[in-house]
Design a protein around this motif. Structure first.
Motif, PDB file in Angstrom:
ATOM      1  N   HIS A  75       0.853  -1.187   0.000  1.00 22.11           N
ATOM      2  CA  HIS A  75       0.000   0.000   0.000  1.00 22.11           C
ATOM      3  C   HIS A  75       0.886   1.233   0.000  1.00 22.11           C
ATOM      4  O   HIS A  75       2.060   1.185   0.395  1.00 22.11           O
ATOM      5  CB  HIS A  75      -0.936   0.018   1.206  1.00 22.11           C
ATOM      6  N   VAL A  76       0.334   2.344  -0.419  1.00 19.57           N
ATOM      7  CA  VAL A  76       1.072   3.610  -0.369  1.00 19.57           C
ATOM      8  C   VAL A  76       1.227   4.042   1.086  1.00 19.57           C
ATOM      9  O   VAL A  76       0.506   3.578   1.977  1.00 19.57           O
ATOM     10  CB  VAL A  76       0.353   4.708  -1.186  1.00 19.57           C
ATOM     11  N   GLY A  77       2.173   4.939   1.325  1.00 21.00           N
ATOM     12  CA  GLY A  77       2.366   5.427   2.686  1.00 21.00           C
ATOM     13  C   GLY A  77       1.148   6.142   3.224  1.00 21.00           C
ATOM     14  O   GLY A  77       0.801   6.003   4.401  1.00 21.00           O
ATOM     15  N   GLN A  78       0.476   6.916   2.384  1.00 23.69           N
ATOM     16  CA  GLN A  78      -0.712   7.661   2.802  1.00 23.69           C
ATOM     17  C   GLN A  78      -1.939   6.745   2.700  1.00 23.69           C
ATOM     18  O   GLN A  78      -2.790   6.905   1.827  1.00 23.69           O
ATOM     19  CB  GLN A  78      -0.880   8.921   1.946  1.00 23.69           C
ATOM     20  N   ASP A  84       1.488  12.464   7.712  1.00 24.59           N
ATOM     21  CA  ASP A  84       2.207  13.145   6.628  1.00 24.59           C
ATOM     22  C   ASP A  84       3.354  13.940   7.247  1.00 24.59           C
ATOM     23  O   ASP A  84       3.104  14.913   7.977  1.00 24.59           O
ATOM     24  CB  ASP A  84       1.292  14.125   5.883  1.00 24.59           C
ATOM     25  N   PRO A  85       4.603  13.575   6.988  1.00 27.94           N
ATOM     26  CA  PRO A  85       5.718  14.378   7.481  1.00 27.94           C
ATOM     27  C   PRO A  85       5.950  15.572   6.562  1.00 27.94           C
ATOM     28  O   PRO A  85       5.415  15.618   5.435  1.00 27.94           O
ATOM     29  CB  PRO A  85       6.890  13.402   7.421  1.00 27.94           C
ATOM     30  N   THR A  95      11.681  13.905   7.188  1.00 27.11           N
ATOM     31  CA  THR A  95      10.996  12.670   6.829  1.00 27.11           C
ATOM     32  C   THR A  95      10.527  11.984   8.117  1.00 27.11           C
ATOM     33  O   THR A  95      10.819  12.435   9.226  1.00 27.11           O
ATOM     34  CB  THR A  95      11.930  11.753   6.033  1.00 27.11           C
ATOM     35  N   LEU A  96       9.791  10.865   7.975  1.00 20.82           N
ATOM     36  CA  LEU A  96       9.210  10.223   9.152  1.00 20.82           C
ATOM     37  C   LEU A  96      10.246   9.867  10.206  1.00 20.82           C
ATOM     38  O   LEU A  96      10.005  10.030  11.409  1.00 20.82           O
ATOM     39  CB  LEU A  96       8.460   8.953   8.734  1.00 20.82           C
ATOM     40  N   ARG A 249      13.290   4.736   6.816  1.00 19.77           N
ATOM     41  CA  ARG A 249      14.286   5.746   6.456  1.00 19.77           C
ATOM     42  C   ARG A 249      13.769   6.578   5.280  1.00 19.77           C
ATOM     43  O   ARG A 249      13.279   6.056   4.291  1.00 19.77           O
ATOM     44  CB  ARG A 249      15.617   5.079   6.087  1.00 19.77           C
ATOM     45  N   ASP A 250      13.868   7.894   5.414  1.00 18.65           N
ATOM     46  CA  ASP A 250      13.415   8.833   4.380  1.00 18.65           C
ATOM     47  C   ASP A 250      11.932   8.656   4.058  1.00 18.65           C
ATOM     48  O   ASP A 250      11.487   8.952   2.947  1.00 18.65           O
ATOM     49  CB  ASP A 250      14.251   8.680   3.101  1.00 18.65           C
ATOM     50  N   GLY A 251      11.146   8.202   5.039  1.00 23.55           N
ATOM     51  CA  GLY A 251       9.732   7.929   4.806  1.00 23.55           C
ATOM     52  C   GLY A 251       8.916   9.174   4.505  1.00 23.55           C
ATOM     53  O   GLY A 251       9.041  10.197   5.172  1.00 23.55           O
ATOM     54  N   SER A 252       8.061   9.065   3.490  1.00 27.60           N
ATOM     55  CA  SER A 252       7.222  10.191   3.077  1.00 27.60           C
ATOM     56  C   SER A 252       5.807  10.100   3.634  1.00 27.60           C
ATOM     57  O   SER A 252       4.968  10.958   3.350  1.00 27.60           O
ATOM     58  CB  SER A 252       7.151  10.250   1.548  1.00 27.60           C
ATOM     59  N   GLY A 253       5.521   9.074   4.421  1.00 24.46           N
ATOM     60  CA  GLY A 253       4.194   8.901   4.992  1.00 24.46           C
ATOM     61  C   GLY A 253       3.978   7.441   5.337  1.00 24.46           C
ATOM     62  O   GLY A 253       4.624   6.558   4.758  1.00 24.46           O
TER      63      GLY A 253
END
Length: 264
Positions: A75-78, A84-85, A95-96, A249-253
């Motif tokens: 699944h997507v992060g969102q 949402d970071p 990022t997260l 790491r470097d998570g966008s959501g």
């Protein structure tokens, strides 16, 4: 090995937090998180979730019998109730994995506009709503998490009801406003905010594929949570919120587990 603390230490919450834990046992815990699964409401540009069982207790239906249960999620992060970071919209910001645990346990402020939303689904929160809250409870606490109660989460998990499109394909659902967000983030210095809808911006704005209010929040190097639920079960003031999520790491959501701890 047991360690005995002097009475003076045991009674000092700065040195022994057991008493706080004991206090929490008399509190009400309210889950503010939707259960996620394939087919739930989501942003139109995101693919649906898929779930595959890789290992099962016994072999069958193409799975390997291993004595344990393991699934593969895609699944997507969102997805679902999610965080949402800042980096989700603003390149170079956090990022997260860069959000501190200190930002995850916060005073909870609930701004209740659900009656106005019942009368007008396009309603956006106003400074009058904020002044009404502050008249009742005092200034918005610095460092708090401010949640916007609209009761829109009661439409979950119906994607069509959540989007509330008219005949021209324009979405009609409530949202934040720029003057309120500016006040909360720049005057009150809140840590984060959240809401029950799929977007920060109201449906009329999102229908034009514009996200100015979400862009504003994340540009403050603060995070937000979308698709909250059960805000009707928590007080407008006096509770704590716990916002938890994984640390890619470097998570966008990522999906979040959010809950409130409320006075008895």
């Amino acid at each position: 090995m047991f360690i005995c603390f002097p009475a003076s230490v045991a009674s000092d919450p700065s040195q022994n937090l057991t008493g706080i834990w004991e206090t929490f046992q008399n509190c009400t815990f309210v889950d503010l998180t939707h259960t996620f699964e394939p087919g739930i409401p989501h942003w139109k540009g995101a693919p649906d979730e898929t779930v595959e069982t890789l290992y099962s207790y016994k072999p069958g239906n193409g799975t390997l019998g291993s004595g344990f249960y393991m699934q593969d999620y895609s699944h997507v992060g969102q997805w679902g109730t999610h965080v949402d970071p800042p980096a989700h919209f603003i390149e170079g910001l956090r990022t997260l994995d860069q959000i501190s645990p200190r930002e995850m346990i916060l005073p909870l402020v609930v701004i209740d506009i659900h009656q106005k939303v019942m009368e007008n689904p396009d309603y956006v929160v106003s400074m009058d709503d904020i002044r009404t809250w502050e008249k009742e409870y005092g200034p918005i606490p610095q460092g708090s998490f401010v949640a916007l109660r609209t009761d829109w989460s009661k439409k979950w998990p119906d994607q069509d009801a959540m989007q509330n499109l008219d005949a021209e394909g324009i979405a009609h659902y409530p949202g934040w406003s720029q003057d309120v967000l500016t006040y909360l983030y720049e005057n009150c210095n809140i840590t984060a905010s959240g809401h029950e809808t799929t977007d920060t911006d109201p449906g009329l704005v999102v229908s034009s594929d514009k996200y100015p209010l979400e862009t504003y929040i994340l540009s403050q190097n603060k995070y937000q949570v979308e698709l909250l639920t059960n805000l009707d079960q928590v007080p407008e003031s006096g509770a704590l919120v716990v916002v938890t999520f994984p640390k890619p790491r470097d998570g966008s959501g990522f999906p979040a587990r959010v809950f409130a701890i409320c006075p008895e």
